[in-house]
Design an enzyme around this catalytic site. Structure first.
Site, PDB file in Angstrom:
ATOM      1  N   ASP A 131     -17.919   4.928  23.430  1.00 46.84           N
ATOM      2  CA  ASP A 131     -16.726   5.036  22.553  1.00 46.84           C
ATOM      3  C   ASP A 131     -15.810   5.785  23.534  1.00 46.84           C
ATOM      4  OD1 ASP A 131     -14.596   5.530  20.998  1.00 46.84           O
ATOM      5  OD2 ASP A 131     -15.865   6.426  19.142  1.00 46.84           O
ATOM      6  N   HIS A 180     -10.830  11.801  22.151  1.00 50.75           N
ATOM      7  CA  HIS A 180     -11.933  12.755  22.532  1.00 50.75           C
ATOM      8  C   HIS A 180     -11.790  13.026  23.782  1.00 50.75           C
ATOM      9  CE1 HIS A 180     -13.606  11.191  18.648  1.00 50.75           C
ATOM     10  NE2 HIS A 180     -13.460   9.541  18.981  1.00 50.75           N
ATOM     11  N   GLY A 202     -17.289  11.600  15.755  1.00 54.92           N
ATOM     12  CA  GLY A 202     -18.270  11.791  14.306  1.00 54.92           C
ATOM     13  C   GLY A 202     -19.815  11.007  14.674  1.00 54.92           C
ATOM     14  N   ILE A 212     -11.301  15.804  19.785  1.00 60.18           N
ATOM     15  CA  ILE A 212     -12.129  16.126  18.792  1.00 60.18           C
ATOM     16  C   ILE A 212     -13.699  15.624  19.277  1.00 60.18           C
ATOM     17  CG2 ILE A 212     -10.659  16.516  16.925  1.00 60.18           C
ATOM     18  CD1 ILE A 212     -11.386  13.737  15.832  1.00 60.18           C
TER      19      ILE A 212
END
Length: 298
Positions: free
Chosen positions: A191, A196, A214, A211
């Site tokens: 990903d 990110h 998840g 961030i």
């Protein structure tokens, strides 16, 4: 009401080959340490991936190929938020292998100004054809609603359970401080969303800095549950489901609070210690009772 035809949304199969390198990279990406030799050293006698590696194959060309624009006329990928994840592991993942993954739109719901879309993926062993894992990926798509109510879809109960924590104190708690480099490492698993890694992109998305994925938090929490209730045995995992309630910044501490419900179910929530906010909610793991008796190797 406009009936959306989901029957032609299936794509694949897409091939994903993983070696010892990919297995170790994923295990490191969800926080395994150098001394957890089973997960970071290919020479260990029981070398294996953590079972949540099974969320990775859909990120290798699969999800990007699903024709969501044919289902949702107002679809804009920039407005997509990953809401929930359900993973069911049919057979334990081997240390290396090649998986063939297909995907389709399972369900769409009109939420007015937004839409909820559930994608279903199936990953099979390329050699045997055996189903290894299935994922249900629920996304909230801002601005994509307004198409009308759709017929209900029957989904497996574990994928939609609310999993409210009991009122008692947790039966087990594990804390783990993430690395400030963890998102930079985890994104190499597949990903590569700039959210990110790129500070400017993260700022445009409304965050102070990049961030954590998840699904990285999802993997960390599952690792905690296996350690607390299954002696760290990866083959014990049958399924895991969670809702992504709040973003995590790399470097923050994750606190997984766990409640055992019966012999094979563990309800959990994962808290961001520094901000006292829940990152994962409505979450539970189903364990294989026969596997939880394995000797701890963590």
């Amino acid at each position: 009401m406009v009936h959306l035809d989901l029957s032609k949304t299936e794509v694949g199969p897409f091939s994903w080959q993983y070696t010892e390198k990919e297995t170790i990279l994923y295990n490191l990406g969800v926080g395994c340490r150098w001394n957890e030799q089973r997960y970071v050293f290919e020479g260990h006698s029981d070398f294996a991936p953590l079972p949540t590696l099974a969320v990775i194959p859909p990120y290798h060309d699969v999800l990007a190929s699903v024709p969501l624009q044919d289902v949702l006329p107002k679809y804009n990928p920039a407005m997509l938020l990953h809401g929930e994840q359900y993973l069911e592991v049919k057979v334990p993942l081997k240390a290396t292998g090649r998986l063939l993954t297909t995907a389709r739109v399972l369900e769409v719901q009109d939420k007015g100004k937004a839409a909820v879309v559930v994608l279903h993926t199936t990953s099979r062993c390329a050699d045997s054809g055996e189903v290894v894992a299935e994922n249900e990926i629920t996304s909230f798509m801002r601005g994509a609603g307004g198409f009308g109510k759709q017929p209900p879809v029957q989904r497996r109960s574990a994928a939609v359970a609310r999993n409210e924590p009991p009122s008692r104190q947790p039966d087990a708690v594990i804390e783990e401080k993430t690395s400030e480099d963890q998102a930079a490492l985890y994104r190499l698993c597949g990903d590569a969303n700039p959210l990110h890694i790129d500070p400017e992109f993260a700022e445009m998305a409304g965050f102070d800095k990049p961030i954590l994925h998840g699904l990285c938090t999802f993997g960390v929490a599952t690792k905690h549950i296996l350690k607390a209730f299954a002696h760290g045995e990866p083959s014990a995992l049958k399924s895991v489901k969670a809702r992504f309630a709040k973003h995590v910044f790399p470097g923050e501490t994750l606190r997984t609070e766990m409640w055992q419900e019966g012999a094979s179910k563990v309800i959990f929530q994962t808290r961001i210690v520094e901000r006292d906010m829940l990152a994962l909610t409505f979450a539970a793991v189903e364990l294989r009772p026969e596997a939880t008796q394995a000797t701890s190797r963590m």
